[in-house]
Design a protein around this motif. Structure first.
Motif, PDB file in Angstrom:
ATOM      1  N   ALA A   1       1.967  -5.278  -9.931  1.00  0.00           N
ATOM      2  CA  ALA A   1       1.481  -4.466  -8.799  1.00  0.00           C
ATOM      3  C   ALA A   1       1.503  -2.989  -9.114  1.00  0.00           C
ATOM      4  CB  ALA A   1       2.322  -4.764  -7.552  1.00  0.00           C
ATOM      5  N   ASP A   2       2.368  -2.569 -10.057  1.00  0.00           N
ATOM      6  CA  ASP A   2       2.456  -1.142 -10.370  1.00  0.00           C
ATOM      7  C   ASP A   2       1.602  -0.745 -11.566  1.00  0.00           C
ATOM      8  OD1 ASP A   2       3.909  -2.614 -12.122  1.00  0.00           O
ATOM      9  OD2 ASP A   2       5.491  -1.117 -12.418  1.00  0.00           O
TER      10      ASP A   2
ATOM     11  N   CYS B   1       6.276  -6.860  -6.845  1.00  0.00           N
ATOM     12  CA  CYS B   1       6.017  -6.248  -5.537  1.00  0.00           C
ATOM     13  C   CYS B   1       7.255  -5.550  -4.967  1.00  0.00           C
ATOM     14  CB  CYS B   1       5.541  -7.314  -4.544  1.00  0.00           C
ATOM     15  SG  CYS B   1       3.905  -7.969  -4.922  1.00  0.00           S
TER      16      CYS B   1
ATOM     17  N   GLY C   1       6.734   1.753  -6.655  1.00  0.00           N
ATOM     18  CA  GLY C   1       5.344   2.166  -6.812  1.00  0.00           C
ATOM     19  C   GLY C   1       4.351   1.023  -6.757  1.00  0.00           C
ATOM     20  N   ALA C   2       4.740  -0.110  -6.188  1.00  0.00           N
ATOM     21  CA  ALA C   2       3.844  -1.271  -6.162  1.00  0.00           C
ATOM     22  C   ALA C   2       2.729  -1.062  -5.148  1.00  0.00           C
ATOM     23  CB  ALA C   2       4.636  -2.527  -5.816  1.00  0.00           C
ATOM     24  N   ASN C   3       1.502  -1.451  -5.562  1.00  0.00           N
ATOM     25  CA  ASN C   3       0.346  -1.320  -4.669  1.00  0.00           C
ATOM     26  C   ASN C   3      -0.531  -2.563  -4.842  1.00  0.00           C
ATOM     27  OD1 ASN C   3      -1.703  -0.526  -3.021  1.00  0.00           O
ATOM     28  ND2 ASN C   3      -2.316   1.267  -4.236  1.00  0.00           N
TER      29      ASN C   3
ATOM     30  N   ASP D   1      -2.821  -3.822  -2.961  1.00  0.00           N
ATOM     31  CA  ASP D   1      -4.226  -3.621  -2.587  1.00  0.00           C
ATOM     32  C   ASP D   1      -5.030  -3.022  -3.727  1.00  0.00           C
ATOM     33  OD1 ASP D   1      -3.757  -4.641  -0.088  1.00  0.00           O
ATOM     34  OD2 ASP D   1      -3.277  -2.686   0.786  1.00  0.00           O
ATOM     35  N   ARG D   2      -4.377  -2.208  -4.513  1.00  0.00           N
ATOM     36  CA  ARG D   2      -5.075  -1.631  -5.679  1.00  0.00           C
ATOM     37  C   ARG D   2      -5.442  -2.744  -6.674  1.00  0.00           C
ATOM     38  NH1 ARG D   2      -1.773   1.220 -10.454  1.00  0.00           N
ATOM     39  NH2 ARG D   2      -3.448   1.331 -11.996  1.00  0.00           N
TER      40      ARG D   2
ATOM     41  N   GLU E   1       1.745 -12.720  -3.359  1.00  0.00           N
ATOM     42  CA  GLU E   1       2.624 -11.619  -3.744  1.00  0.00           C
ATOM     43  C   GLU E   1       4.008 -12.191  -4.030  1.00  0.00           C
ATOM     44  OE1 GLU E   1       2.648  -8.535  -0.889  1.00  0.00           O
ATOM     45  OE2 GLU E   1       0.472  -8.268  -0.854  1.00  0.00           O
TER      46      GLU E   1
END
Length: 898
Positions: free
Chosen positions: A480-481, A509, A513-515, A517-518, A541
């Motif tokens: 995620a990051d 997750c 800094g996990a995102n 949606d990105r 997730e």
């Protein structure tokens, strides 16, 4: 008594014998005949005389009575349904039995080969014999009456005068086929009846009658003998047959009828029939089977003679492989080798007996000789090893095979560790075995999932492709990051190429800094649309570190597997894929296989790629030995002769011979392909010599030894990517296992460097390498291998010539000096001007000359260089077209290492 009568009537009603059946074939007379053989042997033959088939209408004698009895039976009571059914069944069986008897009768008639002409002849003979018998009996009666009259007439004179003259002896009977009135007439003796086989098949030869007709000279003795034999006086006959004792003690031979020697000579040349036994004519004839065997031998002999004389040419089916020698081709056509070589010469092919021919040339030769061609290939040994298609009713549900793919350091292994701890069969925490790469997890619900781990480094592309080809579901792990990375994109391509559904697992997750949606947005550019954005790809997730979302990931995998309806047939010979393979020091070659169809058992004979062997042991991912492995189960297999290639298919075959044939064929193909590749890389001999003379034939030879087959393949691909246009990288061998003395000797002969990845050399190999100066380099990280090989390649590359700029000088005045030529007075505007450097003359920024400086002076002195801001005099070698305002550009060439 009445009950008995009723039963008799009921039996009459239910009788199985038809009312109008004739009594044909019933025995009317029987007796026995004694046969005498040589050496005092004898045999009694039972003889029956059956009633012959008459020409009257069937049932003419018993029809009325049968009709009356049938009427009485019908008047008594009607038959019930059961009785009618029984009667119908019995009648049907009787009809079938009659048909069978008729068929047997016809076959018997065929066997005896009695034609209608023979039957007619036999009837005619019977009629003639009966007429002769009656005539003979009448003649005998008349002869007896005549003898009695003569005896009475002679008795009176004898009583009156004893000294009277004796009466003359009465004349003997006359032999004639027709009776003569007033004479004693005897029928002529019958000739022996020859069987049909002797008359139709046997070679024609004169047949002597068994009893020749007596002549007139001895007609006086013949009637007495014949009358005694025919009148049944056996005593007299026995007395005549019995040998008489002579006074000298010798036994006089008894009387033998004429033709007796013929009988003894032909006793074993025939058979005895009933008629011959009754009449005493027991001459044997050849059996029909003996005649047939003789004719068959003659036919085969004649056919062989025709073949030897080349009158008939046999057309054969000649099997042609891909290559065949002239000698073998001649043997298969049953032709002389010289003829085959002559036919090749006519076609313009000069070949010896041991030379090999291609299939096309051999086919032309076979067709010219008039035979049929059947082409076969060496690959025919692989036909049928895939097995038959499974029937739908034989399929059973199987666990899904899930491959975890993603970029390096995105948490694939950590996620697999977290999933493994949820295995209820292995409650304790633990990591996976690194080299198996596949294991099976049993969930709390009882469902099983098979996971395959793939490396994320770019060098392991082939391993990821293999993982995607054997998988049912692909779990794409994305951090995620970090987002989508190059290996993530490559994993997506492999999954789409294998047409496998993708489940996106967004890992890490829990990091600040996990995102997620990105990650979803970046996946859109690669045609991966998750469900939250209206697509059909599931996204979960998860956090491998915190162990969150694992249950949802397992539910998503099971849901996807249920939609795929995964089934396999466990009751067949096993098929599958080799996921990984290695050479274990204590256990030998070890292959990690995934069973896809059937059940793999201990003792099965498997063919994996170019290797084969018998399964000696199977070990699962928990290091336990198992007896059988069903579909979707990964196991380690021991017992294969060599290390099979990772990604190869394995199948179970019937016997060792076929496994050996398939293995030898595949090894031969691999050798041919390798040799062809080396030949193509070297080119022709002229090209190779030209490259060597030009100094362009440079190469770096390496020998790769790794712990597993997948790592060896990855290292080989990585090393070959580092090739340069001037330096070629040659991989001598990429294998698994420890470094041995043979590896060191191979590297010494080729001047190669040994790359050891997670393996070590034996003590003897180390000592040999130190003596011979062979470089052995140990690695555990693939990046270091790539860097060192790149340095080796750069060291082989020749240095490059590069132009170095020195400065500019402007021509302000041109001087014309005798015996020197034109000299340009210049002012150095930039850089420096050196003597002997290269110069270019620029006029309006266009190069009009390129050459070298011949002189560089400052005032009247020669100098080596002139710096910026100073004036100098320049003269060009072989060029005098100098003008004011031109610009001189100075440069020099330098060698730069590659």
């Amino acid at each position: 008594m009445s009950e008995g009568n009723d039963q008799d009537q009921g039996k009459g009603r239910l009788s199985l014998r038809p009312a109008g059946r004739r009594e044909v074939g019933r025995t009317v007379d029987a007796g026995s005949v004694r046969q005498s053989f040589s050496h005092g042997r004898s045999k009694v033959v039972q003889v029956e005389v059956r009633k012959k088939r008459g020409a009257g209408t069937p049932g003419s004698g018993s029809g009325p009575s049968g009709g009356r009895s049938g009427g009485r039976a019908g008047a008594g009571r009607a038959l019930t349904a059961a009785e009618l059914a029984t009667r119908q069944r019995v009648l049907e069986e009787q009809r079938k039995a009659a048909i069978q008897r008729e068929k047997e009768r016809r076959e018997q008639e065929k066997i005896t080969i009695l034609s209608a002409a023979e039957e007619a002849r036999r009837k005619e003979e019977d009629a003639r014999r009966e007429a002769e018998e009656s005539a003979r009996a009448k003649a005998e009666a008349e002869a007896r009456e005549r003898e009695e009259k003569q005896a009475r007439a002679a008795s009176a004179p004898q009583s009156k005068g004893p000294a009277a003259a004796p009466t003359p002896e009465p004349p003997g009977p006359v032999v004639s086929a027709t009776p003569i009135p007033g004479e004693v007439t005897l029928a002529p003796p019958m000739e022996r009846l020859r069987p049909l086989a002797e008359r139709a098949i046997m070679p024609s030869k004169p047949v002597t009658p068994s009893r020749p007709a007596p002549s007139r000279a001895n007609s006086a003795a013949a009637p007495a003998e014949t009358l005694r034999l025919r009148s049944g006086l056996a005593d007299g006959g026995e007395e005549e047959r019995r040998p008489s004792r002579r006074p000298g003690g010798n036994v006089a031979p008894g009387r033998r009828p004429s033709g007796g020697s013929k009988k003894n000579d032909s006793r074993r040349s025939g058979r005895i029939d009933v008629q011959a036994a009754i009449e005493g004519d027991d001459d044997k004839t050849r059996s029909l089977a003996s005649v047939r065997r003789q004719r068959e031998r003659e036919r085969r002999q004649a056919e062989l003679e025709r073949l030897r004389s080349d009158q008939v040419r046999v057309v054969r089916d000649v099997v042609l492989p891909e290559t065949i020698t002239v000698q073998e081709l001649a043997n298969r056509m049953a032709a002389r080798q010289g003829e085959v070589i002559k036919a090749l010469m006519k076609m313009g092919v000069m070949a010896t007996v041991t030379q090999s021919l291609d299939a096309d040339t051999a086919e032309l030769i076979v067709q010219e000789f008039g035979h049929r061609v059947r082409r076969v290939a060496d690959s025919d040994v692989e036909l049928g090893i895939e097995g038959i298609e499974d029937k739908p009713e034989d399929l059973r549900p199987r666990p899904p095979v899930v491959t975890v793919m993603g970029h390096v350091d995105h948490g694939k292994t950590s996620l697999l560790d977290a999933l493994r701890t949820t295995d209820v069969a292995n409650g304790e925490a633990g990591g996976i075995t690194q080299h198996i790469g596949a294991y099976q997890v049993t969930l709390a619900s009882g469902a099983k999932i098979t996971f395959i781990d793939t490396p994320g480094h770019e060098a392991f592309t082939a391993m990821r492709a293999r993982g995607a080809s054997v998988t049912d579901v692909v779990v794409l792990v994305v951090a995620a990051d970090d987002g989508v990375m190059p290996q993530t994109i490559e994993a997506i391509k492999h999954a789409k190429a294998a047409d496998a559904p993708i489940i996106v697992a967004i890992n890490k997750c829990d990091k600040p800094g996990a995102n997620p949606d990105r990650v979803r947005q970046e996946l859109l550019s690669h045609e991966i649309v998750v469900e939250s954005m209206g697509g059909d790809t599931q996204d979960i997730e998860v956090s491998a570190l915190k162990r969150t979302g694992l249950d949802k990931l397992e539910e998503a995998i099971l849901l996807q597997a249920e939609m795929l309806d995964l089934k396999a047939n466990p009751d067949r010979m096993a098929e599958g894929a080799v996921i990984e393979s290695r050479l274990d020091r204590g256990r030998g070659p070890v292959a990690t296989v995934l069973v896809q169809k059937g059940t793999l058992r201990r003792g099965d004979i498997v063919v994996a790629g170019a290797e084969w062997g018998r399964v000696r042991a199977m070990i699962d991912d928990r290091n336990r030995q198992v007896q059988a492995a069903g579909p979707s189960m990964p196991v380690e297999v021991l017992g294969i002769a060599g290390v099979p290639g990772a990604g190869e298919q394995f199948v179970v075959v019937d016997n060792e011979n076929r496994a050996r044939e398939i293995s030898e064929f595949r090894q031969r193909v691999i050798k041919e392909r390798t040799a062809a590749g080396q030949t193509a890389a070297r080119g022709t001999l002229d090209q190779m010599l030209a490259r060597i003379q030009a100094g362009a034939q440079k190469e770096v030879a390496v020998l790769i030894k790794a712990d597993v087959q997948g790592s060896a393949e990855a290292l080989q691909i990585t090393v070959q990517k580092l090739e340069h246009e001037e330096v070629k990288i040659r991989v001598l061998n990429a294998g698994v296992g420890q470094i041995t003395e043979s590896d060191v000797q191979l590297a010494k002969a080729s001047g190669a460097v040994i790359i050891a990845f997670n393996v070590r050399a034996t003590a003897q190999a180390r000592e040999l390498a130190q003596r011979e100066g062979v470089d052995i380099r140990y690695y555990s990280i693939i990046y270091q291998v790539a860097d060192d090989v790149e340095q080796l390649v750069r060291g082989k590359i020749a240095p490059k010539h590069r132009e170095k700029f020195l400065g500019y000088a402007e021509i302000r005045q041109v001087f014309d000096i005798t015996r020197v030529g034109k000299v340009a007075g210049c002012y150095v505007t930039e850089g420096v001007v050196k003597r002997g450097c290269g110069v270019r003359l620029l006029r309006d920024n266009v190069v009009i000359h390129e050459g070298e400086l011949s002189q560089l002076k400052r005032f009247k002195d020669d100098v080596k260089e002139v710096a910026r801001g100073y004036e100098c005099g320049l003269s060009f070698a072989g060029y005098n077209d100098l003008r004011e305002g031109d610009v001189v550009e100075c440069f020099e060439m330098e060698l730069v290492p590659a």
